[in-house]
Design an enzyme around this catalytic site. Structure first.
Site, PDB file in Angstrom:
ATOM      1  N   GLY A   1     -16.861 -30.666  13.179  1.00 38.10           N
ATOM      2  CA  GLY A   1     -17.009 -31.542  14.336  1.00 38.10           C
ATOM      3  C   GLY A   1     -15.972 -31.436  15.420  1.00 38.10           C
TER       4      GLY A   1
ATOM      5  N   GLU B   1     -15.202 -28.113   7.399  1.00 38.47           N
ATOM      6  CA  GLU B   1     -16.406 -27.333   7.729  1.00 38.47           C
ATOM      7  C   GLU B   1     -16.500 -27.048   9.227  1.00 38.47           C
ATOM      8  OE1 GLU B   1     -19.619 -29.815   6.361  1.00 38.47           O
ATOM      9  OE2 GLU B   1     -19.111 -29.569   4.251  1.00 38.47           O
TER      10      GLU B   1
ATOM     11  N   ARG C   1     -18.163 -24.885  15.522  1.00 35.36           N
ATOM     12  CA  ARG C   1     -17.998 -24.628  16.955  1.00 35.36           C
ATOM     13  C   ARG C   1     -16.581 -24.161  17.327  1.00 35.36           C
ATOM     14  NH1 ARG C   1     -21.174 -27.604  20.699  1.00 35.36           N
ATOM     15  NH2 ARG C   1     -21.469 -29.101  19.007  1.00 35.36           N
TER      16      ARG C   1
ATOM     17  N   ARG D   1     -28.979 -25.022  24.711  1.00 39.93           N
ATOM     18  CA  ARG D   1     -28.064 -26.171  24.823  1.00 39.93           C
ATOM     19  C   ARG D   1     -28.149 -26.899  26.176  1.00 39.93           C
ATOM     20  NH1 ARG D   1     -23.278 -26.418  24.395  1.00 39.93           N
ATOM     21  NH2 ARG D   1     -23.201 -28.165  22.951  1.00 39.93           N
TER      22      ARG D   1
ATOM     23  N   TYR E   1     -29.393 -30.653  25.423  1.00 39.88           N
ATOM     24  CA  TYR E   1     -28.354 -31.685  25.461  1.00 39.88           C
ATOM     25  C   TYR E   1     -27.803 -31.926  26.866  1.00 39.88           C
ATOM     26  CZ  TYR E   1     -28.073 -29.766  20.684  1.00 39.88           C
ATOM     27  OH  TYR E   1     -28.344 -29.270  19.438  1.00 39.88           O
TER      28      TYR E   1
ATOM     29  N   CYS F   1     -41.870 -20.836  31.659  1.00 43.12           N
ATOM     30  CA  CYS F   1     -42.727 -21.708  32.455  1.00 43.12           C
ATOM     31  C   CYS F   1     -42.486 -23.187  32.165  1.00 43.12           C
ATOM     32  CB  CYS F   1     -44.167 -21.345  32.134  1.00 43.12           C
ATOM     33  SG  CYS F   1     -44.376 -21.065  30.370  1.00 43.12           S
ATOM     34  N   GLU F   2     -41.248 -23.612  32.249  1.00 44.25           N
ATOM     35  CA  GLU F   2     -40.931 -25.035  32.059  1.00 44.25           C
ATOM     36  C   GLU F   2     -39.834 -25.404  33.034  1.00 44.25           C
ATOM     37  OE1 GLU F   2     -40.631 -27.039  28.475  1.00 44.25           O
ATOM     38  OE2 GLU F   2     -41.571 -25.488  27.254  1.00 44.25           O
TER      39      GLU F   2
ATOM     40  N   TYR G   1     -23.964 -22.165  18.334  1.00 46.73           N
ATOM     41  CA  TYR G   1     -25.275 -22.763  18.581  1.00 46.73           C
ATOM     42  C   TYR G   1     -25.983 -22.080  19.756  1.00 46.73           C
ATOM     43  CZ  TYR G   1     -23.014 -26.097  15.539  1.00 46.73           C
ATOM     44  OH  TYR G   1     -22.340 -26.665  14.486  1.00 46.73           O
TER      45      TYR G   1
HETATM   46  N1  LLP Z   1     -20.828 -29.763   8.594  1.00 46.47           N
HETATM   47  C1  LLP Z   1     -21.996 -30.406   8.715  1.00 46.47           C
HETATM   48  C2  LLP Z   1     -22.523 -31.170   7.572  1.00 46.47           C
HETATM   49  C3  LLP Z   1     -22.706 -30.350   9.922  1.00 46.47           C
HETATM   50  O1  LLP Z   1     -23.862 -30.994  10.039  1.00 46.47           O
HETATM   51  C4  LLP Z   1     -22.182 -29.604  11.014  1.00 46.47           C
HETATM   52  C5  LLP Z   1     -22.897 -29.530  12.279  1.00 46.47           C
HETATM   53  C6  LLP Z   1     -20.955 -28.938  10.827  1.00 46.47           C
HETATM   54  C7  LLP Z   1     -20.313 -29.042   9.609  1.00 46.47           C
HETATM   55  C8  LLP Z   1     -20.321 -28.123  11.897  1.00 46.47           C
HETATM   56  O2  LLP Z   1     -19.983 -28.884  13.007  1.00 46.47           O
HETATM   57  P1  LLP Z   1     -19.108 -28.286  14.205  1.00 46.47           P
HETATM   58  O3  LLP Z   1     -17.730 -28.003  13.660  1.00 46.47           O
HETATM   59  O4  LLP Z   1     -19.767 -27.048  14.688  1.00 46.47           O
HETATM   60  O5  LLP Z   1     -19.125 -29.349  15.230  1.00 46.47           O
HETATM   61  N2  LLP Z   1     -26.595 -27.777  17.972  1.00 46.47           N
HETATM   62  C9  LLP Z   1     -25.574 -28.718  18.400  1.00 46.47           C
HETATM   63  C10 LLP Z   1     -24.570 -29.010  17.304  1.00 46.47           C
HETATM   64  C11 LLP Z   1     -25.194 -29.514  16.027  1.00 46.47           C
HETATM   65  C12 LLP Z   1     -24.206 -29.733  14.909  1.00 46.47           C
HETATM   66  C13 LLP Z   1     -24.893 -29.963  13.618  1.00 46.47           C
HETATM   67  N3  LLP Z   1     -24.033 -30.081  12.491  1.00 46.47           N
HETATM   68  C14 LLP Z   1     -24.926 -28.175  19.655  1.00 46.47           C
HETATM   69  O6  LLP Z   1     -25.330 -27.115  20.131  1.00 46.47           O
HETATM   70  O7  LLP Z   1     -24.054 -28.818  20.202  1.00 46.47           O
END
Ligand code: LLP
Length: 419
Positions: free
Chosen positions: A239, A273, A276, A312, A316, A342-343, A371
């Site tokens: 996160g 975990e 990004r 993205r 978002y 076409c959107e 992502y």
């Molecule tokens: N662990 C779990 C259980 C998760 O659900 C996620 C992301 C992560 C780790 C990794 O999170 P990060 O460190 O990447 O923030 N598609 C969206 C982001 C969706 C994140 C989903 N879960 C975007 O493009 O912003």
């Protein structure tokens, strides 16, 4: 040192001019810097130096085999959310005992696969799932190591689609139900309780929400201790946010310090975990300007990359900086950068001040390593783009652009059409 930078007005990735790759590979393509990936992973890893920890890179951010294998080679673990990610992870060289399996909806065949390979733990998100895991482990004559994912009801103040730690979100279970779950799990024949897990959202740019979540989780760990349930692993999820525009997220060092401080004396093995923060700014999307046009009230730059390649902005309202691969006059225009789909929602940028580009110019859509490709699709039967990795003065196509044959792979016309 930034690995996407200009030399004599031309953007390079490490020591390779991006124009050279575009000539060779065609456009659009994703481009990753080996040095940046490595630096980001090691910086994160080192931030927790001195603490027992396992950094499980989150495959969903970018699951290219080369990207994952680079991280496996640096000693990383992996966070997966599907059987497909497990399959990729094993091919990339992650050892199963460094893989954690998260997700609200694991299918039975996926649970079986995880148990057969012996993953480090399954992060359980409902009592029904817990029962299913116990059953499958029994059938396979295995023991299932589990953590329960707690929903700490913390507002991570991120985009609502990627906030996961609120009561109203589908993720995890609340503290009370988690206690219930642990009591149940203790009685189950094929379950080993090894951890506790939370993940509160993504693109989080302050440390406070992480500290709040950790506070709730630690309280639970203590309550469990009183019931003689000992937890070994504390999985804090991912996160941590990155800079797309003018955000100033905490550096991994600051994030780590806050977590380690909040952990204090608890002798727990940390699992993290990150997704990004490792890959986001290690990749860009390179696209070519097809046409320009001026509407009555807007200018449009029509690029050959579209929402199917990078969703993205559309999904978002996310901001991605757009830079010219070759800098020219310094003159700018305000335009929408759009794709061929076409959107109306097919845009990479809206009302953006960008250089006054011409037909055929190359644009770099920045911060697209996370992502980006993983969320791309074949919408409008557009081919999935190539992915390229640069290391020093060399580059390698780490995923071929799809071909028209690839588009229909597995499709067939039924015999009964002839009758
Ligand atoms: N662990 C779990 C259980 C998760 O659900 C996620 C992301 C992560 C780790 C990794 O999170 P990060 O460190 O990447 O923030 N598609 C969206 C982001 C969706 C994140 C989903 N879960 C975007 O493009 O912003």
């Amino acid at each position: 040192m930034h690995h996407f930078s200009y030399k004599d007005n031309e953007m390079y990735c490490e020591e390779v001019p991006i124009q050279v790759i575009a000539e060779k590979v065609g456009t659009p393509f994703y481009l990753y810097s080996h040095a940046t990936l490595k630096r980001h992973f090691l910086a994160f890893q080192h931030a927790f130096e001195g603490t027992q920890r396992l950094v499980c890179y989150s495959a969903k951010a970018n699951s290219n085999l080369a990207v994952m294998s680079l991280i496996a080679g640096l000693g990383g673990g992996l966070d997966i959310v599907s059987g497909g990610e497990l399959y990729r992870g094993l091919k990339a060289g992650f050892s199963p005992n460094k893989i954690v399996y998260s997700g609200v909806g694991k299918r039975l065949d996926e649970i079986d696969l995880a148990l057969e390979h012996g993953v480090l733990m399954l992060n359980v998100e409902s009592l029904e799932e817990l029962k299913a895991i116990d059953q499958r482990a029994g059938l396979l004559n295995k023991r299932a190591p589990i953590a329960i994912r707690v929903n700490p009801d913390v507002d991570s103040r991120t985009h609502p689609y990627i906030s996961t730690g609120l009561k109203k979100n589908k993720f995890g279970i609340n503290a009370e139900a988690a206690m219930e779950g642990y009591k149940l799990a203790r009685e189950m024949e094929h379950i080993d309780i090894v951890g506790i897990d939370c993940h509160i959202g993504s693109q989080i740019t302050r440390v406070q929400p992480f500290e709040d979540a950790l506070g709730s989780v630690k309280k639970l760990v203590n309550d469990l201790k009183e019931m003689r349930i000992d937890i070994k692993y504390l999985d804090m999820g991912g996160g941590l946010g990155i800079t797309y525009d003018d955000e100033s997220p905490p550096h991994p060092d600051e994030y780590a310090k806050a977590i380690v401080r909040s952990l204090k004396d608890a002798s727990l093995h940390l699992i993290l975990e990150p997704g990004r923060v490792i890959v986001g700014n290690a990749g860009i999307l390179v696209t070519r300007v097809l046409y320009r046009k001026s509407g009555d009230i807007k200018k449009f730059v029509i690029a050959d990359a579209a929402m199917n390649d990078l969703i993205r902005p559309t999904l978002y309202g996310a901001y991605h900086a757009i830079q010219p691969v070759v800098q020219s006059t310094g003159k700018t225009i305000v335009a929408d950068v759009v794709g061929p789909i076409c959107e109306t929602g097919d845009f990479l940028a809206v009302d953006r001040e960008i250089p006054d580009v011409k037909q055929g110019d190359l644009l770099a859509v920045m911060s697209a390593g996370a992502y980006g490709f993983t969320m791309s699709s074949n919408y409008c039967s557009r081919l999935k783009v190539a992915e390229v990795m640069v290391k020093d003065d060399g580059f390698h196509v780490v995923r071929d652009r799809q071909t028209y044959e690839d588009l229909m792979a597995g499709e067939s016309i039924p015999d009964f059409f002839d009758q």
